[in-house]
Scaffold this motif. Structure first.
Motif, mmCIF file in Angstrom:
data_model
loop_
_atom_site.group_PDB
_atom_site.id
_atom_site.type_symbol
_atom_site.label_atom_id
_atom_site.label_comp_id
_atom_site.label_asym_id
_atom_site.label_seq_id
_atom_site.Cartn_x
_atom_site.Cartn_y
_atom_site.Cartn_z
ATOM 1 N N ALA A 92 54.905 58.123 25.073
ATOM 2 C CA ALA A 92 53.872 57.989 26.317
ATOM 3 C C ALA A 92 52.567 58.709 25.555
ATOM 4 C CB ALA A 92 54.102 58.765 27.485
ATOM 5 N N SER A 163 49.105 50.199 26.259
ATOM 6 C CA SER A 163 49.846 51.670 26.566
ATOM 7 C C SER A 163 51.017 51.402 27.328
ATOM 8 C CB SER A 163 48.805 52.862 26.762
ATOM 9 O OG SER A 163 47.958 52.842 25.791
ATOM 10 N N THR A 164 50.546 50.816 28.581
ATOM 11 C CA THR A 164 51.457 50.540 29.743
ATOM 12 C C THR A 164 52.843 49.931 29.194
ATOM 13 O OG1 THR A 164 49.745 50.660 31.330
ATOM 14 C CG2 THR A 164 51.855 49.643 31.957
ATOM 15 N N VAL A 167 54.714 51.863 26.961
ATOM 16 C CA VAL A 167 55.560 52.857 27.549
ATOM 17 C C VAL A 167 57.011 52.218 28.205
ATOM 18 C CG1 VAL A 167 55.725 54.521 29.683
ATOM 19 C CG2 VAL A 167 53.714 54.493 28.022
ATOM 20 N N TRP A 186 60.927 60.279 32.745
ATOM 21 C CA TRP A 186 59.561 60.020 33.519
ATOM 22 C C TRP A 186 58.951 61.549 33.983
ATOM 23 C CZ3 TRP A 186 57.212 55.953 32.951
ATOM 24 C CH2 TRP A 186 57.802 54.651 33.104
ATOM 25 N N MET A 189 57.754 63.370 31.031
ATOM 26 C CA MET A 189 56.300 62.617 30.625
ATOM 27 C C MET A 189 55.232 62.965 31.480
ATOM 28 S SD MET A 189 55.683 58.712 30.548
ATOM 29 C CE MET A 189 57.208 58.032 29.893
ATOM 30 N N GLN A 190 55.562 63.214 32.947
ATOM 31 C CA GLN A 190 54.615 63.492 33.866
ATOM 32 C C GLN A 190 54.277 65.143 33.633
ATOM 33 O OE1 GLN A 190 55.760 62.545 37.703
ATOM 34 N NE2 GLN A 190 55.337 60.172 37.111
ATOM 35 N N ALA A 191 55.223 65.898 33.193
ATOM 36 C CA ALA A 191 54.981 67.370 33.138
ATOM 37 C C ALA A 191 54.163 67.647 32.033
ATOM 38 C CB ALA A 191 56.253 68.016 33.010
ATOM 39 N N LYS A 192 54.225 66.763 30.877
ATOM 40 C CA LYS A 192 53.556 67.102 29.659
ATOM 41 C C LYS A 192 52.206 66.465 29.322
ATOM 42 C CE LYS A 192 56.362 70.161 27.938
ATOM 43 N NZ LYS A 192 57.543 69.831 27.439
ATOM 44 N N LEU A 193 52.087 65.344 30.071
ATOM 45 C CA LEU A 193 50.955 64.592 29.949
ATOM 46 C C LEU A 193 49.779 64.965 30.782
ATOM 47 C CD1 LEU A 193 52.448 62.921 27.684
ATOM 48 C CD2 LEU A 193 51.110 60.907 28.599
ATOM 49 N N ASP A 194 48.497 64.979 30.344
ATOM 50 C CA ASP A 194 47.574 65.467 31.292
ATOM 51 C C ASP A 194 46.620 64.385 31.401
ATOM 52 O OD1 ASP A 194 46.177 67.264 32.901
ATOM 53 O OD2 ASP A 194 44.582 67.361 31.449
ATOM 54 N N PHE A 195 46.229 64.056 32.705
ATOM 55 C CA PHE A 195 45.077 62.841 33.020
ATOM 56 C C PHE A 195 44.204 62.932 32.048
ATOM 57 C CE2 PHE A 195 41.665 61.022 35.480
ATOM 58 C CZ PHE A 195 42.112 59.753 35.267
ATOM 59 N N ARG A 196 43.473 64.227 32.170
ATOM 60 C CA ARG A 196 41.934 64.248 31.337
ATOM 61 C C ARG A 196 42.149 64.218 30.036
ATOM 62 N NH1 ARG A 196 39.217 68.988 34.244
ATOM 63 N NH2 ARG A 196 41.226 68.507 35.489
ATOM 64 N N VAL A 199 45.031 60.745 28.962
ATOM 65 C CA VAL A 199 44.823 59.251 29.321
ATOM 66 C C VAL A 199 43.160 58.910 29.468
ATOM 67 C CG1 VAL A 199 44.876 57.620 31.352
ATOM 68 C CG2 VAL A 199 46.757 58.887 31.027
ATOM 69 N N VAL A 203 40.839 56.494 27.141
ATOM 70 C CA VAL A 203 39.963 55.391 27.684
ATOM 71 C C VAL A 203 38.418 55.612 26.819
ATOM 72 C CG1 VAL A 203 38.842 54.666 29.313
ATOM 73 C CG2 VAL A 203 41.157 55.269 29.701
ATOM 74 N N PHE B 24 48.594 52.843 36.372
ATOM 75 C CA PHE B 24 49.964 53.065 35.883
ATOM 76 C C PHE B 24 50.097 54.430 35.132
ATOM 77 C CE2 PHE B 24 53.314 52.618 32.781
ATOM 78 C CZ PHE B 24 54.510 52.788 33.751
ATOM 79 N N LEU B 25 49.024 54.333 34.130
ATOM 80 C CA LEU B 25 48.666 55.528 33.105
ATOM 81 C C LEU B 25 48.501 56.797 33.719
ATOM 82 C CD1 LEU B 25 46.976 54.027 30.035
ATOM 83 C CD2 LEU B 25 49.438 54.694 30.086
ATOM 84 N N VAL B 29 52.257 58.076 34.379
ATOM 85 C CA VAL B 29 52.684 58.526 33.037
ATOM 86 C C VAL B 29 52.091 60.031 32.862
ATOM 87 C CG1 VAL B 29 51.936 58.575 30.495
ATOM 88 C CG2 VAL B 29 52.748 56.545 31.881
ATOM 89 N N SER B 30 50.839 60.153 33.443
ATOM 90 C CA SER B 30 50.354 61.684 33.335
ATOM 91 C C SER B 30 50.625 62.342 34.817
ATOM 92 C CB SER B 30 48.902 61.442 33.001
ATOM 93 O OG SER B 30 48.063 61.285 34.308
ATOM 94 N N ASN B 31 49.991 63.611 34.806
ATOM 95 C CA ASN B 31 50.359 64.223 36.105
ATOM 96 C C ASN B 31 49.327 64.159 36.928
ATOM 97 O OD1 ASN B 31 48.166 65.493 34.698
ATOM 98 N ND2 ASN B 31 48.859 67.587 34.160
ATOM 99 N N ARG B 56 47.937 76.433 31.899
ATOM 100 C CA ARG B 56 48.591 75.361 32.494
ATOM 101 C C ARG B 56 50.057 75.342 32.280
ATOM 102 N NH1 ARG B 56 46.271 70.979 33.791
ATOM 103 N NH2 ARG B 56 48.333 69.914 33.249
#
Lengths: 260, 156
Positions: A92, A163-164, A167, A186, A189-196, A199, A203, B24-25, B29-31, B56
């Motif tokens: 991801a 990307s989607t 994954v 999953w 992935m959610q713990a390590k990837l940050d939205f800002r 992702v 963008v 979805f991303l 995928v992200s937090n 963090r």
């Protein structure tokens, strides 16, 4: 002899700088047409269709396979350290940060950018642009601006799809075929990837690439020598320049975004 | 007219699919869905040595994640690290004598703050300080201590 060589060097240097200047003047003119576009949304719609909808198939298939390959190769390396659960993070993060925006931009440059250049170059060669001008229609506003905005808007959406699906492809190979734990895939992935951090930066990257790829494609078409050989050269240059610009810019953007 | 309609539908489907992929991303995928930002309450803890703890990093109790490290500063008067922990609002019943340790996840993993509950009847609130802390274990120090002890044994 020596002065001839110097003159040649100087001529190519002046030519390159003049080209960059013309490209920027064109960009200003194209951006100047944006307000007028509000009253003609149909034009934009057709271009989003050309750049976006028609590119979906190649983007989707490439994304899926790139993700599946990442899953396979990542599993091979990670399992040597007993860290297969981190497969989701690896797939991801590399897709959202780098591969999604970059590969999408390269594919769009090849699939849609070359078509834009050829279309506009041929319009110029067959004097359709001059004909528009004769009818007091600004060809930049009528032809170039909708294509520019269409490419700009379509690029981040295509990159997100890439990307989607990547994954999901990595998930299919990792969890479905190789037996990585579904929950760990999953949750890590959610713990390590940050939205800002991950992702949103992806963008932003694809928005920048959207501007650059469509800008180069439009400029090469608009600036082409109006002959069949000139259009052919311009189409080649459009893809080569766009690919080089995307890869170079990606390095700069990555250094700015993720360098500490 | 029919072709325009088809184009409109296809562009609409394309944009919907694009935004769905972005959603979805963001969510899967992200937090973003895991609660971010300024909700919850802040605790501070002072450590003599935080090792390689990062902002963090997770804060957990009994292995369950309760929050994260929000800020790390250096106190120039006491020469200690002041770590601000942002704890999720749902976990508002941490005893005042809670113990904060810095552990390492796995042998080479990242460092995190582990909380051990005390026995007090009073609970920590926003802005309170955790009094009992234990610093990160630095591998070089441990090896140095081990060698030193061995040498002592040998001389006896």
């Amino acid at each position: 002899m020596l002065t001839d060589a110097l003159a040649r060097l100087g001529r190519s240097g002046i030519g390159a700088i003049a080209g960059i200047g013309r490209a920027h003047l064109l960009l200003v003119a194209v951006l100047g047409g944006l307000p007028a576009l509000v009253t003609r949304p149909r034009l934009l719609l057709a271009q989003i269709y050309n750049v976006g909808v028609l590119s979906v198939l190649i983007i989707a298939v490439s994304g899926l396979f790139v993700g599946m390959v990442l899953g396979l190769q990542g599993y091979y390396v990670l399992s040597q350290f007993g860290a297969e659960e981190s497969l989701g993070v690896m797939v991801a993060a590399s897709l959202a940060r780098e591969l999604g925006p970059v590969v999408t931009a390269l594919l769009v440059a090849g699939r849609a950018g070359s078509a834009l250049t050829a279309e506009i170059g041929l319009m110029k060669a067959t004097e359709q642009l001059s004909a528009l001008e004769m009818m007091a229609v600004d060809p930049i506003r009528r032809i170039l601006t909708p294509r520019f905005l269409g490419g700009f808007l379509a690029m981040p959406l295509l990159a997100a799809m890439f990307s989607t699906l990547g994954v999901l492809g990595g998930w299919f190979v990792g969890v479905g075929l190789l037996g990585v734990d579904d929950g760990a895939f999953w949750s890590q992935m959610q713990a390590k990837l940050d939205f800002r951090e991950d992702v949103l930066n992806g963008v932003i990257k694809s928005l920048v690439f959207g501007v650059v790829v469509t800008w180069i494609a439009l400029f090469q078409g608009y600036d082409a020598t109006p002959t069949s050989a000139g259009v052919s050269r311009a189409t080649t240059r459009s893809v080569v320049h766009a690919a080089l610009a995307v890869l170079g810019l990606d390095f700069i953007l990555t250094a700015l975004m993720f360098g500490e | 007219m029919g072709t325009t309609r088809t184009t409109e539908i296809l562009v609409g489907a394309f944009m919907a699919a694009g935004f769905l992929a972005l959603f979805f991303l963001s969510m899967r995928v992200s937090n973003l869905s895991a609660g971010d930002g300024a909700d919850g309450y802040a605790l501070t803890a002072r450590f003599d040595n935080i090792g390689s703890l990062k902002v963090r990093a997770p804060v957990s109790m009994a292995g369950v994640r309760l929050g994260r490290v929000e800020d790390i500063r250096f106190d120039a008067d006491t020469y200690q690290a002041v770590v601000t922990l942002r704890i999720d609002g749902a976990y508002d019943r941490l005893p005042t004598d809670t113990f904060a340790n810095i552990y390492t996840a796995g042998l080479l993993g990242e460092q995190y703050v582990a909380l051990d509950p005390g026995g007090s009847q009073d609970y920590l609130g926003d802005g309170d300080q955790i009094e009992h802390t234990q610093s990160a274990l630095v591998l070089e120090q441990m090896i140095g201590q081990f060698l030193f002890d061995k040498a002592q044994e040998g001389s006896e």
